[in-house]
Each structure stands twice: as structure tokens, then as C-alpha cells.
Design an enzyme around this catalytic site. Structure first.
Site, PDB file in Angstrom:
ATOM      1  CB  CYS A 105       4.334  29.433 -18.861  1.00 25.17           C
ATOM      2  SG  CYS A 105       3.789  30.389 -20.259  1.00 25.17           S
ATOM      3  CD  GLU A 106       2.530  23.553 -19.945  1.00 24.87           C
ATOM      4  OE1 GLU A 106       1.464  23.161 -20.455  1.00 24.87           O
ATOM      5  OE2 GLU A 106       3.636  23.463 -20.503  1.00 24.87           O
TER       6      GLU A 106
ATOM      7  N   PRO B 128       0.826  -1.207   0.000  1.00 26.22           N
ATOM      8  CG  PRO B 128       0.130  -0.886   2.210  1.00 26.22           C
ATOM      9  CD  PRO B 128       0.869  -1.849   1.329  1.00 26.22           C
TER      10      PRO B 128
ATOM     11  CE1 TYR C 189      -1.986   9.670 -12.727  1.00 25.69           C
ATOM     12  CE2 TYR C 189      -1.654  10.870 -10.692  1.00 25.69           C
ATOM     13  CZ  TYR C 189      -1.197  10.000 -11.648  1.00 25.69           C
ATOM     14  OH  TYR C 189       0.043   9.438 -11.510  1.00 25.69           O
TER      15      TYR C 189
ATOM     16  NE  ARG D 207      -4.098   6.643  -4.479  1.00 25.11           N
ATOM     17  CZ  ARG D 207      -3.699   7.457  -5.457  1.00 25.11           C
ATOM     18  NH1 ARG D 207      -3.791   8.748  -5.299  1.00 25.11           N
ATOM     19  NH2 ARG D 207      -3.217   6.970  -6.586  1.00 25.11           N
TER      20      ARG D 207
HETATM   21  C1  LIG Z   1       3.823  -2.173  -8.105  1.00 26.79           C
HETATM   22  C2  LIG Z   1       3.087  -1.191  -7.280  1.00 26.79           C
HETATM   23  N1  LIG Z   1       2.860  -1.476  -5.992  1.00 26.79           N
HETATM   24  C3  LIG Z   1       2.209  -0.619  -5.178  1.00 26.79           C
HETATM   25  C4  LIG Z   1       1.736   0.589  -5.654  1.00 26.79           C
HETATM   26  C5  LIG Z   1       1.041   1.499  -4.693  1.00 26.79           C
HETATM   27  O1  LIG Z   1      -0.252   1.778  -5.038  1.00 26.79           O
HETATM   28  P1  LIG Z   1      -1.177   2.616  -4.037  1.00 26.79           P
HETATM   29  O2  LIG Z   1      -0.439   3.849  -3.696  1.00 26.79           O
HETATM   30  O3  LIG Z   1      -2.401   2.863  -4.813  1.00 26.79           O
HETATM   31  O4  LIG Z   1      -1.420   1.754  -2.849  1.00 26.79           O
HETATM   32  C6  LIG Z   1       1.922   0.926  -6.992  1.00 26.79           C
HETATM   33  C7  LIG Z   1       1.370   2.171  -7.526  1.00 26.79           C
HETATM   34  O5  LIG Z   1       0.915   2.271  -8.612  1.00 26.79           O
HETATM   35  C8  LIG Z   1       2.631   0.020  -7.827  1.00 26.79           C
HETATM   36  O6  LIG Z   1       2.853   0.292  -9.111  1.00 26.79           O
END
Ligand SMILES: Cc1ncc(COP(=O)(O)O)c(C=O)c1O
Length: 423
Positions: A350-351, A281, A323, A283
Site C-alpha cells: 500500500c505505497e 567490493p 534509488y 555489488r
Molecule cells: C564501507 C563500505 N565498503 C564497501 C561497500 C560496498 O560497496 P559496493 O557494493 O558498491 O562495492 C560499501 C557500500 O556502500 C561500504 O559502505
């Protein structure tokens, strides 16, 4: 109009002013300036403990996905809680080692590991390489041969599952570059069965990020479980099962998954196998542990449309433009009642894509006042850049009444450190 303010534990109002734990945020910005990322250590720890609690009693290792936030003090805090780490580059390996991470708790993912990166990771004795192709496996074998060691590998499976998320962060469908087709796993295993430099220890998958439904996990896990059964029948022992990350958080109206239900799902599919469960994990561990504070530079009105031009931009937080992400935005000072109005919050770059929020109901503010962008700890600083020759922001960590500048703001000298003029 009465608006409901999103409340984040760790960042709450006192007499109308937003505080971080027991610190008036203006004390920090008065000294450090803006933009700056501010983290709450207690919130971070609470997020980690909640995750650990959901998996108590299970033979599981939580490996924080470093890509979400690789700041050393964050990694140090997580390492002290016994977490492992999921890496995707040699730079991330170095960061984790400098932060005190244990090599035996490191998983190395990613489709394009270079020889140098493989070498370093192998020589540091990491726990597992999540291999994404036959060619990569051959590269690892070569490195292991030269180092006279045996590389622990898991095969990253592409389970061909749509993750129900933004198209740029889905990773588990057959159209994506990640993983090895499920059907190819048995023959690949056969290929390296006799290689003494490779030790097969398990399977891995990661289907995407910001996922708020159990359904895609159901699909992926049932395919993984079937593969484990098939391999066992063929006499192959699967010692580790890495289920990746991907758990979504609430930015706006999303309903994040209940961790207990997610853990139950994992138990349902994988408890029978007597394997070690790995998770990656990112995020979900960071979630509400950090904000980005920015200052209003100018107000501008074009044909009835109001813009707040602030000192943070897409180089500091790219998620809104990359996103189409929605982050809560709050004025730091809400002590007086003010009229609200639909406003675009934009940066100085500048975008046209340089925006932090569009058509957001915000109170009238004066230049010099500050705004907080919430849920900015994951994929915030980590995805920031020097685009438009902008110095990257400072980072601060608060614990109770104490705050530490864990990363100073970049200077102009930092910007040009690696360059030379022609002779
Ligand atoms: C291989 C892998 N593991 C873990 C993650 C972590 O994902 P998240 O931050 O959604 O938990 C990612 C993110 O894309 C990833 O590419």
C-alpha cells in the site's frame, strides 16, 4: 517491435523458457512458490575468480562487503574461495563466523559501532577496525583495555571526492557522515601514538557505490597516496591501505569499469608503498549471480496505462523506489510470440512508491505467469523487509542440475516471533 533481450550467463533461455544453469526455473517455483531469489553458484564463482585474477601478484586481500548480500550460503561460498569480509554490524560479524569466515580476514567498517559490537569483534580477533572518529577510537581503546588486548586499527579517511553516483550511495564527500577529514589524520595519529591498546596499521577510504568512472577513484587514490607519503615522511608506517568497494555493474546502459584498468590504477598509486591492499567490493561480486522471480497476480488498466500487479514488492526489492534503479525484467516464458506494451510493474504494497519498473516494454502476459528481475543478487534480499506485514522471500542456490533452498520463505509465525501482547 524487435527487442533485444539482456542475456545473463547462468540464466539463459531454452526453447523460450528461462533456465537457471541446468534447471527449468518453473521446477523451483512450482515447489517453493514466488517471490524467490535464485542464485547461480557458477556465476558467483566466476565473478570472484575474475576479481582475484585482476589482482594476482599483488599483496591484496579481497573482503566482500557483506551488506550487499549476507545470506549464509553466499558467505560460505565466498569464504571457501579465500575471501575476507567487510562488516558493518555485529549481526554481519555473526553471519560471517557462522558461514565459516576467518576472523583474521575481517575488516569492521561503519560509523556507529556499539560497545557490544566492538567487544565481540575484538574478542574474536578480527584483522582491522576501520575507525571513523576520535570518539570511536576512544571506545575501542576502552574495550581493548578491559579485554587486555591491543586493537588493530586503520583510520577511514574522507577524501572529499564526489563519486558520480546516486546521491544516496556517495560516501566520500566532506558533506557525508563517513570518514575523518584528511587534514585531521596526522594530529589524530599523534593523539594515540602512546596508547598501548591501539595498534595503528593503516588507512581506509570508500567513496561510494555503483561507480562506473575511473575519475573519482583517481582523485581519491591520489589523495590517499599523498597522505601515505606524508605519513611516511613523518616516520609513520602504513601497513594496510583499504580502498573500499564501489565498482558499478550494468543494470541498464551503464558501462562498468574494466577490472584490469581498476587494478592498474591501484598499482600505479600504491605499488611503491610495500603495503597490503585491501578491497571491499560488494555489488561487483554479486552482479549477475542472482534474479528475483515474481508471479503476475492481476492486470489493470487506468486511462490507457497498463499495470502488472505482481507478488513481489518494494519490501522484496527496494532499489527501484529507493534509488530510482532500473532492473531488467523478463517473462520466464517467451515461447510464443506476443505483442509488447508499455507497462508499470508494481507490487501489492500500500505505497505509490511500490514499483519494480515503470513504462517498461513487456509482452502481454496472463495472471499466474512469472517474471524474472535480473541483477538482484546485490542489495536485493539484503535490503528486504517485513513492511506491510509481508513475509520475506525464499532464496535458492543452483549448481548445475542441483538446487538448494538456502533460506526458506518466512512464515506468519516468523513475523510475530519477537512480539508480545500487553498483559
Ligand atoms: C564501507 C563500505 N565498503 C564497501 C561497500 C560496498 O560497496 P559496493 O557494493 O558498491 O562495492 C560499501 C557500500 O556502500 C561500504 O559502505
Amino acid at each position: 517491435m524487435k527487442r533485444k533481450e539482456i542475456k545473463v550467463k547462468g540464466f539463459a533461455r531454452r526453447d523460450g523458457l528461462l533456465w537457471g544453469e541446468d534447471v527449468d526455473l518453473r521446477t523451483i517455483t512450482g515447489k517453493i512458490g514466488t517471490p524467490c531469489f535464485i542464485y547461480s553458484r557458477p556465476v558467483l564463482l566466476a565473478n570472484v575468480h575474475r576479481f582475484q585474477e585482476a589482482f594476482t601478484g599483488m599483496n591484496a586481500l579481497i573482503c566482500f562487503a557483506v551488506k550487499a548480500n549476507r545470506s549464509l550460503a553466499i558467505l560460505q561460498t565466498l569464504a571457501q574461495q579465500g575471501l575476507g569480509f567487510d562488516l558493518v554490524s555485529g549481526g554481519e560479524l555473526e553471519a560471517v563466523l557462522r558461514a565459516g569466515g576467518c576472523p583474521q580476514r575481517l575488516i569492521y567498517s561503519g560509523v556507529g559501532k556499539t560497545r557490544d559490537e566492538l567487544y565481540r569483534a575484538l574478542s574474536r580477533g578480527i584483522f582491522q577496525f576501520n575507525v571513523e572518529s576520535k570518539e570511536e577510537l576512544e571506545g575501542i581503546r576502552q574495550c581493548a583495555k578491559e579485554l587486555g588486548c591491543c586493537a588493530p586499527v586503520a583510520l577511514r579517511v574522507n577524501p572529499d571526492v564526489e563519486a558520480a553516483t546516486h546521491p544516496y550511495i556517495g560516501t566520500g564527500s566532506a558533506q557525508h557522515k563517513f570518514g575523518i577529514d584528511l587534514a585531521e589524520i596526522p594530529s589524530l595519529l599523534e593523539t594515540f601514538r602512546g596508547w598501548k591498546e591501539i595498534r595503528f596499521q593503516g588507512l581506509a577510504c570508500h567513496i561510494g557505490s555503483q561507480i562506473c568512472s575511473l575519475r573519482p577513484f583517481h582523485r581519491a587514490f591520489s589523495r590517499m597516496a599523498q597522505l601515505v607519503r606524508d605519513l611516511r615522511t613523518a616516520g609513520v608506517r602504513v601497513k594496510t591501505i583499504d580502498l573500499g568497494g564501489g565498482l558499478g555493474v550494468r543494470y541498464h546502459r551503464e558501462k562498468p569499469l574494466c577490472l584490469k584498468k581498476y587494478a592498474e590504477l591501484i598499482r600505479k598509486y600504491f605499488a611503491p608503498f610495500d603495503a597490503m591492499i585491501l578491497m571491499e567490493p560488494g555489488r561487483r561480486l554479486m552482479e549477475d549471480a542472482g534474479i528475483l522471480v515474481t508471479r503476475l497476480l492481476y492486470r489493470k488498466e487506468t486511462r490507457g496505462k497498463q499495470f502488472y500487479i505482481v507478488d513481489a514488492g518494494m519490501n522484496d526489492l527496494i532499489r527501484p523506489t529507493l534509488y530510482q534503479a532500473w532492473h531488467p525484467i523478463l517473462p520466464i516464458n517467451l515461447s510464443a510470440k506476443r505483442k509488447v506494451r508499455k507497462t508499470d510493474v508494481v507490487g501489492p504494497l500500500c505505497e505509490t512508491g511500490d514499483f519494480l519498473a515503470k513504462n517498461r516494454l513487456l509482452p502481454e502476459m496472463e495472471p499466474g505467469e512469472e517474471l524474472a528481475i535480473l541483477q538482484a543478487a546485490a542489495y536485493g534480499y539484503a535490503q528486504s523487509s517485513n513492511y506491510n506485514a509481508r513475509c520475506r522471500a525464499a532464496e535458492i542456490m543452483i549448481t548445475g542440475k542441483t538446487w538448494v533452498e538456502i533460506r526458506r520463505r518466512e512464515t506468519l509465525d516468523d513475523l510475530f516471533r519477537t512480539e508480545v501482547l500487553l498483559p
